[in-house]
Design a protein around this motif. Structure first.
Motif, PDB file in Angstrom:
ATOM      1  N   GLN A 114       0.860  -1.181   0.000  1.00  0.00           N
ATOM      2  CA  GLN A 114       0.000   0.000   0.000  1.00  0.00           C
ATOM      3  C   GLN A 114       0.899   1.234   0.000  1.00  0.00           C
ATOM      4  OE1 GLN A 114      -3.244  -0.519  -0.088  1.00  0.00           O
ATOM      5  NE2 GLN A 114      -3.834  -2.240   1.191  1.00  0.00           N
ATOM      6  N   PRO A 115       0.650   2.194  -0.885  1.00  0.00           N
ATOM      7  CA  PRO A 115       1.525   3.368  -0.933  1.00  0.00           C
ATOM      8  C   PRO A 115       1.339   4.326   0.223  1.00  0.00           C
ATOM      9  CG  PRO A 115      -0.294   3.611  -2.472  1.00  0.00           C
ATOM     10  CD  PRO A 115      -0.386   2.225  -1.925  1.00  0.00           C
ATOM     11  N   GLY A 116       0.171   4.287   0.865  1.00  0.00           N
ATOM     12  CA  GLY A 116      -0.129   5.251   1.911  1.00  0.00           C
ATOM     13  C   GLY A 116      -0.714   6.523   1.326  1.00  0.00           C
ATOM     14  N   PRO A 117      -1.117   7.461   2.176  1.00  0.00           N
ATOM     15  CA  PRO A 117      -1.763   8.695   1.708  1.00  0.00           C
ATOM     16  C   PRO A 117      -0.777   9.630   1.032  1.00  0.00           C
ATOM     17  CG  PRO A 117      -1.459   8.748   4.079  1.00  0.00           C
ATOM     18  CD  PRO A 117      -1.058   7.382   3.645  1.00  0.00           C
ATOM     19  N   GLY A 118      -1.307  10.475   0.165  1.00  0.00           N
ATOM     20  CA  GLY A 118      -0.497  11.505  -0.471  1.00  0.00           C
ATOM     21  C   GLY A 118       0.368  11.019  -1.608  1.00  0.00           C
ATOM     22  N   VAL A 119       0.112   9.822  -2.135  1.00  0.00           N
ATOM     23  CA  VAL A 119       0.941   9.246  -3.198  1.00  0.00           C
ATOM     24  C   VAL A 119       0.074   9.002  -4.432  1.00  0.00           C
ATOM     25  CG1 VAL A 119       2.464   7.341  -3.862  1.00  0.00           C
ATOM     26  CG2 VAL A 119       2.427   8.138  -1.486  1.00  0.00           C
ATOM     27  N   VAL A 120       0.564   9.472  -5.578  1.00  0.00           N
ATOM     28  CA  VAL A 120      -0.109   9.251  -6.859  1.00  0.00           C
ATOM     29  C   VAL A 120       0.612   8.127  -7.590  1.00  0.00           C
ATOM     30  CG1 VAL A 120      -0.772  10.260  -9.074  1.00  0.00           C
ATOM     31  CG2 VAL A 120      -0.746  11.683  -7.010  1.00  0.00           C
ATOM     32  N   LEU A 121      -0.166   7.129  -8.017  1.00  0.00           N
ATOM     33  CA  LEU A 121       0.392   6.011  -8.772  1.00  0.00           C
ATOM     34  C   LEU A 121       0.069   6.206 -10.257  1.00  0.00           C
ATOM     35  CD1 LEU A 121      -0.681   3.051  -6.437  1.00  0.00           C
ATOM     36  CD2 LEU A 121       1.420   4.411  -6.362  1.00  0.00           C
ATOM     37  N   ARG A 122       1.109   6.330 -11.048  1.00  0.00           N
ATOM     38  CA  ARG A 122       0.942   6.535 -12.482  1.00  0.00           C
ATOM     39  C   ARG A 122       0.960   5.192 -13.220  1.00  0.00           C
ATOM     40  NH1 ARG A 122       2.875  11.775 -14.115  1.00  0.00           N
ATOM     41  NH2 ARG A 122       1.517  13.283 -13.072  1.00  0.00           N
ATOM     42  N   GLY A 123       0.474   5.224 -14.461  1.00  0.00           N
ATOM     43  CA  GLY A 123       0.546   4.053 -15.321  1.00  0.00           C
ATOM     44  C   GLY A 123      -0.755   3.267 -15.345  1.00  0.00           C
ATOM     45  N   SER A 124      -0.973   2.551 -16.443  1.00  0.00           N
ATOM     46  CA  SER A 124      -2.226   1.807 -16.608  1.00  0.00           C
ATOM     47  C   SER A 124      -2.374   0.695 -15.576  1.00  0.00           C
ATOM     48  CB  SER A 124      -2.294   1.216 -18.020  1.00  0.00           C
ATOM     49  OG  SER A 124      -1.182   0.362 -18.263  1.00  0.00           O
ATOM     50  N   ALA A 125      -1.266   0.099 -15.140  1.00  0.00           N
ATOM     51  CA  ALA A 125      -1.354  -0.995 -14.180  1.00  0.00           C
ATOM     52  C   ALA A 125      -1.877  -0.531 -12.827  1.00  0.00           C
ATOM     53  CB  ALA A 125       0.006  -1.653 -14.008  1.00  0.00           C
ATOM     54  N   ALA A 126      -1.780   0.770 -12.544  1.00  0.00           N
ATOM     55  CA  ALA A 126      -2.250   1.278 -11.258  1.00  0.00           C
ATOM     56  C   ALA A 126      -3.761   1.138 -11.101  1.00  0.00           C
ATOM     57  CB  ALA A 126      -1.841   2.740 -11.094  1.00  0.00           C
ATOM     58  N   ARG A 127      -4.456   0.941 -12.225  1.00  0.00           N
ATOM     59  CA  ARG A 127      -5.915   0.834 -12.136  1.00  0.00           C
ATOM     60  C   ARG A 127      -6.355  -0.412 -11.372  1.00  0.00           C
ATOM     61  NH1 ARG A 127      -9.506   0.757 -15.439  1.00  0.00           N
ATOM     62  NH2 ARG A 127     -10.745   2.531 -14.738  1.00  0.00           N
ATOM     63  N   ARG A 128      -5.446  -1.401 -11.220  1.00  0.00           N
ATOM     64  CA  ARG A 128      -5.834  -2.583 -10.452  1.00  0.00           C
ATOM     65  C   ARG A 128      -6.039  -2.253  -8.974  1.00  0.00           C
ATOM     66  NH1 ARG A 128      -1.014  -4.686  -8.091  1.00  0.00           N
ATOM     67  NH2 ARG A 128       0.889  -4.325  -9.321  1.00  0.00           N
ATOM     68  N   PHE A 129      -5.462  -1.140  -8.501  1.00  0.00           N
ATOM     69  CA  PHE A 129      -5.713  -0.732  -7.120  1.00  0.00           C
ATOM     70  C   PHE A 129      -7.176  -0.335  -6.921  1.00  0.00           C
ATOM     71  CE2 PHE A 129      -1.190  -0.607  -7.197  1.00  0.00           C
ATOM     72  CZ  PHE A 129      -0.759  -0.769  -5.893  1.00  0.00           C
ATOM     73  N   LEU A 130      -7.858  -0.006  -8.002  1.00  0.00           N
ATOM     74  CA  LEU A 130      -9.263   0.392  -7.895  1.00  0.00           C
ATOM     75  C   LEU A 130     -10.157  -0.781  -7.511  1.00  0.00           C
ATOM     76  CD1 LEU A 130      -9.459   2.673 -11.074  1.00  0.00           C
ATOM     77  CD2 LEU A 130      -9.154   3.387  -8.685  1.00  0.00           C
ATOM     78  N   ARG A 131      -9.627  -1.997  -7.631  1.00  0.00           N
ATOM     79  CA  ARG A 131     -10.398  -3.166  -7.207  1.00  0.00           C
ATOM     80  C   ARG A 131     -10.357  -3.347  -5.691  1.00  0.00           C
ATOM     81  NH1 ARG A 131      -7.783  -5.466 -11.938  1.00  0.00           N
ATOM     82  NH2 ARG A 131      -6.290  -6.607 -10.629  1.00  0.00           N
TER      83      ARG A 131
END
Length: 296
Positions: free
Chosen positions: A61-78
């Motif tokens: 988990q990246p924690g608060p205040g962190v932006v994850l770039r890239g198409s693969a980051a969309r899996r965190f939306l699950r």
């Protein structure tokens, strides 16, 4: 929630892979033992008393205040608690609910009280001895492991040395015969007044404080707290009355003056290691509560 860090896909994947490798050093052996029905008197505690499942411990988990770039980051939306923005995927501040805020306030209050208190190193790990004091065989927690000094020898140590356990979650496992011997009578309600930074269990409980805040604590900090708990647990059990030679652990014989001195030195070192982790958790709790307050 202020965004303080933007990670490219390569950057966050590298952090994720590092965390997974780091935690699997402990989770994979545990899962193999569990599949075979094997018990481990030292390491099982990290996955039974502490309730975070191994799969969650491995999850980065990246924690608060962190932006994850890239198409693969969309899996965190699950996962619960994430949302997509124009910049990338981030933790959703709305997932920091009023219930989680109450947990955070309680955690912060306890951590601050402990951090302000002077460490004490006079218990000598007798809590594990008090848990088997005058116990019948069926009441011994790790009944598959022999007692180094036998039952009678274990009782003599408890009768001879002063039992000074101030941590409720250790005291509540004392035998009824041992409880009156303790200098303190810890309760859940008095935990804020009694917990102190020299206590091994207080150091291990930093791990519990971290995982209770879920994705709002970065996994790197969670991993640091977990590894501290692993190391403390080893001393906790090496200083116990159990003979753990079959598992590769040499004893810290607190029934001797030399053993007690060894215990105190290692206890003090763990207290020093715990202090900066407690400071980080305090800072995270304050920032989370400030953000939550500003949203209302």
């Amino acid at each position: 929630m202020t965004m303080t860090e933007i990670l490219s896909e390569d950057e966050w994947r590298a952090r994720e892979d590092a965390h997974v490798r780091r935690m699997r050093l402990w989770t994979e052996p545990h899962k193999r033992r569990r599949s075979r029905g094997e018990k481990h008197p030292v390491l099982d505690f990290l996955f039974t008393y502490y309730s975070l499942p191994p799969s969650r411990l491995e999850r980065w988990q990246p924690g608060p205040g962190v932006v994850l770039r890239g198409s693969a980051a969309r899996r965190f939306l699950r996962r619960p608690g994430y949302r997509e923005t124009a910049d990338g995927v981030v933790l959703d501040e709305a997932a920091f609910t009023d219930k989680l805020a109450r947990t955070t306030r309680h955690t912060l209050s306890l951590l601050e009280a402990i951090h302000a208190r002077r460490a004490r190193f006079d218990c000598f790990g007798l809590h594990e001895w008090a848990m088997v004091y005058r116990a019948t065989p069926e009441r011994i927690r790790h009944s598959q492991v022999p007692l180094r000094l036998g039952a009678a020898g274990t009782d003599v140590v408890v009768d001879t040395l002063s039992v000074r356990c101030s941590h409720f979650d250790a005291f509540r496992f004392f035998t009824e015969e041992a409880k009156p011997l303790n200098r303190y009578t810890p309760t859940r309600q008095a935990q804020r007044e009694l917990d102190q930074p020299g206590c091994l269990h207080v150091g291990m409980d930093l791990y519990k404080a971290a995982y209770k805040l879920g994705p709002f604590i970065p996994s790197e900090l969670l991993g640091d707290c977990f590894e501290l708990a692993v190391d403390i647990r080893e001393l906790d059990m090496r200083a116990s009355p159990y003979d753990l030679s079959e598992y590769g652990y040499s004893p810290v014989p607190i029934e001797t003056a030399e053993g007690r001195a060894t215990y105190v030195r290692q206890q003090a070192e763990f207290s020093r290691r715990a202090a900066p982790l407690r400071e980080k958790l305090i800072r995270h709790c304050r920032e989370l509560l400030d953000t939550h307050s500003n949203m209302k």
